[in-house]
Design an enzyme around this catalytic site. Structure first.
Site, PDB file in Angstrom:
ATOM      1  N   HIS A  73       0.822  -1.207   0.000  1.00  0.00           N
ATOM      2  CA  HIS A  73       0.000   0.000   0.000  1.00  0.00           C
ATOM      3  C   HIS A  73       0.856   1.257   0.000  1.00  0.00           C
ATOM      4  O   HIS A  73       1.947   1.294   0.579  1.00  0.00           O
ATOM      5  CB  HIS A  73      -0.999   0.016   1.157  1.00  0.00           C
ATOM      6  CG  HIS A  73      -0.423   0.105   2.528  1.00  0.00           C
ATOM      7  ND1 HIS A  73      -0.224   1.299   3.183  1.00  0.00           N
ATOM      8  CD2 HIS A  73      -0.017  -0.861   3.398  1.00  0.00           C
ATOM      9  CE1 HIS A  73       0.266   1.066   4.394  1.00  0.00           C
ATOM     10  NE2 HIS A  73       0.415  -0.230   4.553  1.00  0.00           N
ATOM     11  N   ASP A 190       6.149   1.930   6.457  1.00  0.00           N
ATOM     12  CA  ASP A 190       4.892   1.186   6.380  1.00  0.00           C
ATOM     13  C   ASP A 190       3.941   2.021   5.515  1.00  0.00           C
ATOM     14  O   ASP A 190       3.312   2.938   6.017  1.00  0.00           O
ATOM     15  CB  ASP A 190       4.342   0.981   7.795  1.00  0.00           C
ATOM     16  CG  ASP A 190       2.947   0.396   7.842  1.00  0.00           C
ATOM     17  OD1 ASP A 190       2.492  -0.144   6.824  1.00  0.00           O
ATOM     18  OD2 ASP A 190       2.305   0.517   8.902  1.00  0.00           O
ATOM     19  N   GLU A 224      -5.282   1.200   2.933  1.00  0.00           N
ATOM     20  CA  GLU A 224      -4.930   0.170   3.902  1.00  0.00           C
ATOM     21  C   GLU A 224      -4.945   0.700   5.322  1.00  0.00           C
ATOM     22  O   GLU A 224      -5.386   0.010   6.250  1.00  0.00           O
ATOM     23  CB  GLU A 224      -3.548  -0.396   3.573  1.00  0.00           C
ATOM     24  CG  GLU A 224      -3.203  -1.686   4.326  1.00  0.00           C
ATOM     25  CD  GLU A 224      -2.591  -1.463   5.705  1.00  0.00           C
ATOM     26  OE1 GLU A 224      -2.464  -2.449   6.459  1.00  0.00           O
ATOM     27  OE2 GLU A 224      -2.236  -0.309   6.038  1.00  0.00           O
ATOM     28  N   ASP A 245       4.218  -6.148   3.295  1.00  0.00           N
ATOM     29  CA  ASP A 245       4.003  -5.014   4.202  1.00  0.00           C
ATOM     30  C   ASP A 245       5.204  -4.929   5.133  1.00  0.00           C
ATOM     31  O   ASP A 245       6.202  -5.620   4.917  1.00  0.00           O
ATOM     32  CB  ASP A 245       2.687  -5.205   4.962  1.00  0.00           C
ATOM     33  CG  ASP A 245       2.037  -3.897   5.374  1.00  0.00           C
ATOM     34  OD1 ASP A 245       2.769  -2.990   5.788  1.00  0.00           O
ATOM     35  OD2 ASP A 245       0.809  -3.790   5.301  1.00  0.00           O
ATOM     36  N   HIS A 325       4.690   2.999  12.912  1.00  0.00           N
ATOM     37  CA  HIS A 325       3.737   4.109  13.077  1.00  0.00           C
ATOM     38  C   HIS A 325       4.369   5.303  13.782  1.00  0.00           C
ATOM     39  O   HIS A 325       3.663   6.178  14.281  1.00  0.00           O
ATOM     40  CB  HIS A 325       2.454   3.662  13.788  1.00  0.00           C
ATOM     41  CG  HIS A 325       1.477   3.010  12.872  1.00  0.00           C
ATOM     42  ND1 HIS A 325       0.145   2.861  13.179  1.00  0.00           N
ATOM     43  CD2 HIS A 325       1.624   2.475  11.631  1.00  0.00           C
ATOM     44  CE1 HIS A 325      -0.480   2.255  12.188  1.00  0.00           C
ATOM     45  NE2 HIS A 325       0.406   2.001  11.242  1.00  0.00           N
TER      46      HIS A 325
END
Length: 348
Positions: A73, A190, A224, A245, A325
């Protein structure tokens, strides 16, 4: 045919390029165009779907109904203006798993609908330690931080005169770069690092004039981070789908940034045993440095594919990414191992 380290370096360089394109979920038109153009330049057929995903056809044009889909993604975390405050600051609503604590003091770009782009910084309200005795004890949340715009604004009216309003996208700076020692550092590895990995794999196929032994696609999704990226646009004949991923790195897990992670189970449950087993065997056969892990708080595109009702076997791999994240870190070694697993799985 040797898959040497140069393809991992190419993949990392392409990741840096795509990381520079702001693309939180819902604001992805530019990144979709870039992805489609880059795969087309490597000899792949590409289309941009109605939803904005990029479907890549690696070929060959087999019709045996046993196609493989690789899912990655290009959308990222981000934020959107929730309120233009009376003092000329912006209250934000996060997109995906972006947290206030992790983005405090980060520079951002604010995209007004008329095309103008402004700079600002996410700051705690009353952020000066010389003034605010409660600075350290204040909980960081989207109600206690705000965007300070780098323009002379002191009221909501001043801000709106700039063209900034509720619903405008706010994008924290990824600060992407590669260190001399091979570490790849950025927000949003990510999953833009995996976009680079799939481009590296496409270049390997093109450079060596490789015809794949089965029909193979890639789907680069753009929703995503909000849960429904892989729910549509699965080509007919696909029987297996593998998410490429990020691989998790953290306490209780085996993977490092120098390895490729093969996920056995995440928040959505176990991945298909036979697919996972073949991924492990591919890693061993190709000499990839790998780890098998269970991710405690994680979901992937391929699980959205299953939830949407597609009858496919599924798996997940990814280069190890530290501080997911947040301000993330991986390494070219892990990228190279991920490419080796793809090569081994497709037996090329």
């Amino acid at each position: 045919m040797e898959l040497n380290r140069s393809y991992a370096e190419f993949a990392a360089e392409k990741a840096i390029e795509v990381l520079k394109i702001d693309s939180p979920s819902g604001f992805t038109r530019r990144v979709s165009q870039w992805v489609a153009q880059e795969f087309a330049a490597l000899g792949c057929r590409t289309i941009i779907t109605n939803k904005g995903a990029v479907l890549v056809d690696f070929g060959p044009d087999y019709r045996d109904g046993d196609a493989l889909l690789l899912e990655a993604h290009a959308d990222t975390l981000g934020a959107i203006v929730a309120e233009v405050k009376g003092n000329g600051r912006l209250r934000l609503s996060n997109i995906g798993g972006l947290t206030a604590a992790n983005t405090e003091t980060e520079n951002v770009r604010i995209y007004a609908r008329d095309g103008r782009v402004y700079e600002g910084t996410i700051q705690l309200m009353n952020p000066s330690l010389h003034v605010n005795r409660e600075f350290s004890s204040t909980e960081r949340s989207w109600n206690t931080v705000e965007v300070v715009i780098d323009e002379p604004v002191n009221s909501a009216e001043d801000v709106k005169k700039l063209g900034i309003n509720v619903g405008d996208f706010v994008c924290p700076d990824p600060r992407a770069h590669i260190t001399p020692s091979g570490y790849i550092k950025s927000r949003y590895l990510d999953d833009k690092l995996s976009v680079g990995i799939l481009l590296g794999f496409a270049k390997y196929l093109q450079d060596n004039a490789i015809t794949l032994p089965r029909r193979t696609y890639a789907l680069i999704t753009v929703y995503e981070e909000v849960g429904h990226g892989g729910s549509t646009s699965i080509p007919a004949g696909v029987t297996e789908a593998i998410s490429v991923d990020m691989g998790c790195v953290g306490e209780g897990l085996q993977c490092t940034e120098h390895q490729v992670s093969i996920c056995a189970k995440d928040s959505g449950g176990p991945y298909d045993y036979d697919v996972t087993d073949r991924l492990v065997k591919a890693a061993i056969r190709e000499g990839a440095d790998y780890a098998i892990d269970i991710y405690p708080f994680y979901g992937s595109d391929v699980e959205a594919t299953l939830t949407a009702g597609y009858d496919v076997r599924h798996g997940l791999i990814g280069a190890g990414v530290f501080a997911s994240h947040g301000y993330e870190r991986s390494h070219i070694d892990g990228v190279w191992s991920a490419l080796k697993v793809l090569k081994g799985y497709l037996d090329v």
